[in-house]
Design a protein around this motif. Structure first.
Motif, mmCIF file in Angstrom:
data_model
loop_
_atom_site.group_PDB
_atom_site.id
_atom_site.type_symbol
_atom_site.label_atom_id
_atom_site.label_comp_id
_atom_site.label_asym_id
_atom_site.label_seq_id
_atom_site.Cartn_x
_atom_site.Cartn_y
_atom_site.Cartn_z
ATOM 1 N N GLY A 80 23.493 7.841 35.590
ATOM 2 C CA GLY A 80 23.327 9.163 35.395
ATOM 3 C C GLY A 80 21.812 9.513 35.643
ATOM 4 O O GLY A 80 21.542 10.674 35.212
ATOM 5 N N GLY A 81 20.966 8.769 36.268
ATOM 6 C CA GLY A 81 19.637 9.124 36.256
ATOM 7 C C GLY A 81 18.772 9.109 34.924
ATOM 8 O O GLY A 81 17.603 9.634 34.953
ATOM 9 N N ALA A 82 19.220 8.497 34.104
ATOM 10 C CA ALA A 82 18.533 8.309 32.586
ATOM 11 C C ALA A 82 17.227 7.188 32.896
ATOM 12 O O ALA A 82 17.574 6.245 33.708
ATOM 13 N N ILE A 83 16.397 7.344 32.246
ATOM 14 C CA ILE A 83 15.291 6.102 32.194
ATOM 15 C C ILE A 83 15.062 5.949 30.823
ATOM 16 O O ILE A 83 15.351 6.828 29.704
ATOM 17 N N LEU A 84 14.325 4.812 30.570
ATOM 18 C CA LEU A 84 13.868 4.472 29.154
ATOM 19 C C LEU A 84 12.780 5.237 28.726
ATOM 20 O O LEU A 84 11.815 5.406 29.522
ATOM 21 N N ALA A 85 12.560 5.759 27.601
ATOM 22 C CA ALA A 85 11.578 6.409 26.847
ATOM 23 C C ALA A 85 10.468 5.175 26.759
ATOM 24 O O ALA A 85 10.842 4.148 26.277
ATOM 25 N N LYS A 86 9.303 5.720 27.184
ATOM 26 C CA LYS A 86 8.148 4.693 26.892
ATOM 27 C C LYS A 86 6.873 5.222 26.171
ATOM 28 O O LYS A 86 6.623 6.349 26.121
ATOM 29 N N ASP A 87 5.928 4.224 25.908
ATOM 30 C CA ASP A 87 4.966 4.617 25.179
ATOM 31 C C ASP A 87 3.825 5.070 26.171
ATOM 32 O O ASP A 87 3.960 4.965 27.468
ATOM 33 N N ILE A 88 2.612 5.190 25.736
ATOM 34 C CA ILE A 88 1.506 5.575 26.762
ATOM 35 C C ILE A 88 1.099 4.634 27.640
ATOM 36 O O ILE A 88 0.525 4.756 28.792
ATOM 37 N N LEU A 89 1.241 3.401 27.249
ATOM 38 C CA LEU A 89 0.963 2.277 28.075
ATOM 39 C C LEU A 89 2.170 1.637 28.975
ATOM 40 O O LEU A 89 2.035 0.939 29.826
ATOM 41 N N GLY A 90 3.301 2.425 28.755
ATOM 42 C CA GLY A 90 4.385 2.249 29.837
ATOM 43 C C GLY A 90 5.358 1.319 29.166
ATOM 44 O O GLY A 90 6.403 0.571 30.203
ATOM 45 N N ASN A 91 5.201 0.871 28.073
ATOM 46 C CA ASN A 91 6.347 -0.027 27.420
ATOM 47 C C ASN A 91 7.434 0.541 26.831
ATOM 48 O O ASN A 91 7.148 1.688 26.198
ATOM 49 N N PRO A 92 8.570 0.122 27.044
ATOM 50 C CA PRO A 92 9.649 0.724 26.369
ATOM 51 C C PRO A 92 9.515 0.782 24.833
ATOM 52 O O PRO A 92 9.137 -0.081 24.274
ATOM 53 N N ILE A 93 10.093 1.999 24.329
ATOM 54 C CA ILE A 93 9.983 1.985 22.879
ATOM 55 C C ILE A 93 11.287 1.988 22.374
ATOM 56 O O ILE A 93 12.258 2.529 22.623
ATOM 57 N N ASN A 110 18.533 9.732 9.801
ATOM 58 C CA ASN A 110 17.449 8.923 10.475
ATOM 59 C C ASN A 110 18.104 8.178 11.965
ATOM 60 O O ASN A 110 17.862 6.989 11.937
ATOM 61 N N THR A 111 18.465 9.247 12.696
ATOM 62 C CA THR A 111 18.792 8.771 14.029
ATOM 63 C C THR A 111 18.349 9.695 14.932
ATOM 64 O O THR A 111 17.537 10.793 14.393
ATOM 65 N N VAL A 112 18.085 9.179 16.151
ATOM 66 C CA VAL A 112 17.474 10.199 17.113
ATOM 67 C C VAL A 112 18.173 11.335 17.653
ATOM 68 O O VAL A 112 19.505 11.155 18.022
ATOM 69 N N ASP A 113 17.767 12.563 17.596
ATOM 70 C CA ASP A 113 18.804 13.881 18.137
ATOM 71 C C ASP A 113 18.918 13.628 19.400
ATOM 72 O O ASP A 113 18.243 12.945 20.198
ATOM 73 N N THR A 114 20.155 14.040 19.975
ATOM 74 C CA THR A 114 20.805 13.953 21.372
ATOM 75 C C THR A 114 20.113 14.896 22.388
ATOM 76 O O THR A 114 19.959 14.680 23.530
ATOM 77 N N ALA A 173 19.701 9.718 24.360
ATOM 78 C CA ALA A 173 20.906 8.648 24.037
ATOM 79 C C ALA A 173 20.162 7.352 23.574
ATOM 80 O O ALA A 173 19.310 6.973 24.194
ATOM 81 N N VAL A 174 20.915 6.885 22.385
ATOM 82 C CA VAL A 174 20.207 5.449 22.252
ATOM 83 C C VAL A 174 21.467 4.491 22.419
ATOM 84 O O VAL A 174 22.372 4.697 21.894
ATOM 85 N N VAL A 175 21.227 3.413 23.224
ATOM 86 C CA VAL A 175 22.060 2.435 23.564
ATOM 87 C C VAL A 175 21.286 1.035 23.189
ATOM 88 O O VAL A 175 20.259 0.802 24.095
ATOM 89 N N ASN A 176 21.838 0.262 22.485
ATOM 90 C CA ASN A 176 21.332 -1.024 22.074
ATOM 91 C C ASN A 176 19.958 -1.015 21.930
ATOM 92 O O ASN A 176 18.985 -1.850 22.284
ATOM 93 N N ILE A 179 16.193 3.782 24.198
ATOM 94 C CA ILE A 179 16.332 5.152 24.243
ATOM 95 C C ILE A 179 16.306 5.745 25.471
ATOM 96 O O ILE A 179 15.352 5.334 26.319
ATOM 97 N N LEU A 180 17.417 6.023 26.108
ATOM 98 C CA LEU A 180 17.757 6.558 27.166
ATOM 99 C C LEU A 180 17.336 8.160 27.446
ATOM 100 O O LEU A 180 18.101 8.877 26.560
ATOM 101 N N ILE A 181 16.486 8.659 28.415
ATOM 102 C CA ILE A 181 16.371 10.088 28.497
ATOM 103 C C ILE A 181 16.948 10.579 29.845
ATOM 104 O O ILE A 181 16.602 9.840 30.870
ATOM 105 N N SER A 182 17.823 11.632 30.254
ATOM 106 C CA SER A 182 18.322 11.771 31.279
ATOM 107 C C SER A 182 18.129 13.354 31.345
ATOM 108 O O SER A 182 18.140 14.328 30.351
ATOM 109 N N PRO A 183 18.076 13.878 32.762
ATOM 110 C CA PRO A 183 17.999 15.405 32.841
ATOM 111 C C PRO A 183 19.233 16.182 32.301
ATOM 112 O O PRO A 183 20.446 15.812 32.342
#
Length: 176
Positions: free
Chosen positions: A49-62, A94-98, A151-154, A157-161
């Motif tokens: 679905g074109g989702a990518i992992l949310a990353k920090d300023i250094l490019g590491n997955p959060i 204490n969950t991440v909003d969709t 979306a949070v999976v395992n 954090i996945l971010i999609s358009p």
């Protein structure tokens, strides 16, 4: 008979050694330049679905646990689609909003902070104010902020358009 050991010439002459050293330096420099160029042109790893992992300023997955450890109502800034700064919202349970909000003012593209005291996004450049959902409170910004699916999976954090109808305006999103 002579019992002395014969003196053999060294396996590498000085010229051969310097040629080897020059070649190794050129190869290392070219290899690192090609690696950096390849990383630039290869798009980030995508999931369905074109989702990518949310990353920090250094490019590491959060990990999601890092975001959900914050207090409810917190807006955490991460690198989202195409590296755009994106606010993730910690809900009361204490969950991440969709829904994530992209941190680019629709007036001139400035980035701006979340003001927890006033409960709004405030662009410091020209004074645009946005509600917690990203809709315009006061201009000169003409449009609401861009939103994305979260979306949070395992613990990732996945971010999609966001391509569906904008829930704030009930219209087709302006960014599609």
């Amino acid at each position: 008979m002579d019992d002395s050991l014969p003196l053999e010439s060294p396996s590498l002459s000085r010229r051969q050694f310097l040629n080897f050293l020059t070649g190794a330096t050129v190869a290392a420099t070219a290899g690192s330049a090609l690696y950096a160029t390849g990383k630039f042109f290869i798009p980030p790893a995508e999931t369905t679905g074109g989702a990518i992992l949310a990353k920090d300023i250094l490019g590491n997955p959060i990990p999601a646990t890092q975001i959900t450890a914050e207090a409810p109502g917190t807006r955490a800034l991460v690198a989202g689609l195409a590296g755009e700064p994106t606010y993730l919202i910690v809900k009361d349970d204490n969950t991440v909003d969709t829904v994530g909000i992209v941190d680019n003012c629709t007036h001139l593209g400035c980035t701006f902070p979340w003001n927890p005291t006033d409960q709004q996004f405030q662009c410091p450049c020209h004074g645009s104010l946005y509600a917690p959902d990203g809709s315009v409170v006061r201009g000169p910004a003409p449009l609401p902020l861009k939103i994305v699916h979260v979306a949070v999976v395992n613990n990732s954090i996945l971010i999609s358009p966001w391509t569906e109808t904008d829930p704030r305006t009930r219209e087709k999103p302006w960014w599609v």
